[in-house]
Structures are given as structure tokens and as C-alpha cells.
Design an enzyme around this catalytic site. Structure first.
Site, PDB file in Angstrom:
ATOM      1  N   TYR A  88       0.795  -1.230   0.000  1.00 11.39           N
ATOM      2  CA  TYR A  88       0.000   0.000   0.000  1.00 11.39           C
ATOM      3  C   TYR A  88       0.833   1.289   0.000  1.00 11.39           C
ATOM      4  O   TYR A  88       0.258   2.377  -0.086  1.00 11.39           O
ATOM      5  CB  TYR A  88      -0.942   0.012   1.218  1.00 11.39           C
ATOM      6  CG  TYR A  88      -1.917  -1.162   1.218  1.00 11.39           C
ATOM      7  CD1 TYR A  88      -2.958  -1.223   0.290  1.00 11.39           C
ATOM      8  CD2 TYR A  88      -1.781  -2.212   2.125  1.00 11.39           C
ATOM      9  CE1 TYR A  88      -3.843  -2.293   0.275  1.00 11.39           C
ATOM     10  CE2 TYR A  88      -2.662  -3.287   2.118  1.00 11.39           C
ATOM     11  CZ  TYR A  88      -3.689  -3.321   1.187  1.00 11.39           C
ATOM     12  OH  TYR A  88      -4.554  -4.387   1.171  1.00 11.39           O
ATOM     13  N   HIS A 140      -9.476   1.069  -5.176  1.00  9.96           N
ATOM     14  CA  HIS A 140      -8.554   0.229  -4.397  1.00  9.96           C
ATOM     15  C   HIS A 140      -7.146   0.716  -4.653  1.00  9.96           C
ATOM     16  O   HIS A 140      -6.780   0.992  -5.809  1.00  9.96           O
ATOM     17  CB  HIS A 140      -8.684  -1.244  -4.785  1.00  9.96           C
ATOM     18  CG  HIS A 140     -10.059  -1.761  -4.526  1.00  9.96           C
ATOM     19  ND1 HIS A 140     -10.521  -1.991  -3.256  1.00  9.96           N
ATOM     20  CD2 HIS A 140     -11.079  -2.022  -5.372  1.00  9.96           C
ATOM     21  CE1 HIS A 140     -11.783  -2.397  -3.338  1.00  9.96           C
ATOM     22  NE2 HIS A 140     -12.154  -2.413  -4.602  1.00  9.96           N
TER      23      HIS A 140
END
Ligand code: DHK
Length: 146
Positions: A29, A104
């Protein structure tokens, strides 16, 4: 009478564990804080009113979707892990009329098989996956230009 620009109200709704972006699984991430990224996004688009919300609780996310459906002109949603489990979040999105973009940070289609199904995509205008935090910016640009 002078005309006033009407600012668009956009809800950015983030689900579980997205408060930890910046320190959580940084190899997936990244190490940039999502909170800081979204605060800067608000500064970059002063004509838009961004309602930035994050919860780890499914029912709270559903309440916010219902409220945004009445008070906002669009939603950007990253339901986190609920993407892959929550019929109820899909139902909430199906019940509102405003455009919704699913975002996302990672490319869910290049990850484990359980992440490759979303209960929300079919209720969204579009999906951005795998472009990092910039997915939120691109989604906002689309909603503001739509
Ligand atoms: C974030 C999560 O927390 C995961 O549960 C999803 C998503 C992917 C993201 O890439 O933003 O599977």
C-alpha cells in the site's frame, strides 16, 4: 443578484484498516499516509466539498452511504476487506442514485483469489484499482467533470 458557484459535495468513504495506510503492509500500500493524502486533495480542489470518512465498522459505512445518497452528488468508496464480503454494502450502494466510484489502492485482480471478487463493483459507475493513492484523485476528477 450575483451568481454563486455551487460546490459539489463528494463523500470519500474508507473502510477497515485504511486508517493505517502509510504504516500497514507498505510493500503493498506504500508508505504515504492516506489521511494526509486526502487532506491535500481537499486543498487542491477548494471548489469541492469533500466529506472524508473512515470506519472499521460495516454498519457505520452503510449509514454514511445512505446519508451521502441524500446529501452528496457523488461517492468515492474503498470498502477495504468488506469489498470481498459485504452483500449489505452492495445493497446500500444499489439503493442510492448518485454516482459511485470504487477505489482500491492495490490491484485487487493481481492478488489472492478471494480479493478478485467485489460485492460493490456492479453498483458502481467505475472501478479504479492498482494506481495507489492517486486512484482517489482520479475518481474525484471524474466526478467533478461528469
Ligand atoms: C484495501 C484493503 O484493505 C483490502 O482488504 C482490499 C484494498 C484491497 C486496497 O487495495 O485499497 O483487498
Amino acid at each position: 443578484m450575483t451568481e454563486q458557484a455551487v460546490s459539489m459535495k463528494i463523500a470519500i468513504i474508507n473502510g477497515p484498516n485504511l486508517n493505517l495506510i502509510g504504516t500497514r503492509e507498505t510493500e503493498i500500500y506504500g508508505d504515504q499516509s492516506l489521511d494526509q493524502y486526502l487532506a491535500k486533495l481537499g486543498e487542491d480542489f477548494p471548489d469541492a466539498e469533500l466529506i472524508i470518512q473512515q470506519s472499521n465498522i460495516e454498519g457505520i459505512l452503510i449509514d454514511w452511504i445512505q446519508e451521502a445518497g441524500k446529501n452528496c452528488q457523488g461517492i468515492i468508496i474503498n470498502p477495504g476487506g468488506y469489498t470481498h464480503t459485504s452483500v449489505a454494502i452492495g445493497d446500500a450502494l444499489a439503493s442510492i442514485q448518485i454516482p459511485v466510484i470504487e477505489v482500491h489502492i492495490s490491484n485487487i485482480f493481481a492478488r489472492e483469489s478471494f480479493r478478485q471478487h467485489s460485492y460493490v463493483s456492479s453498483c458502481c459507475k467505475g472501478v479504479i484499482s492498482g494506481l495507489g493513492l492517486d486512484g482517489y484523485r482520479l475518481a474525484l476528477m471524474h466526478l467533478l467533470n461528469a
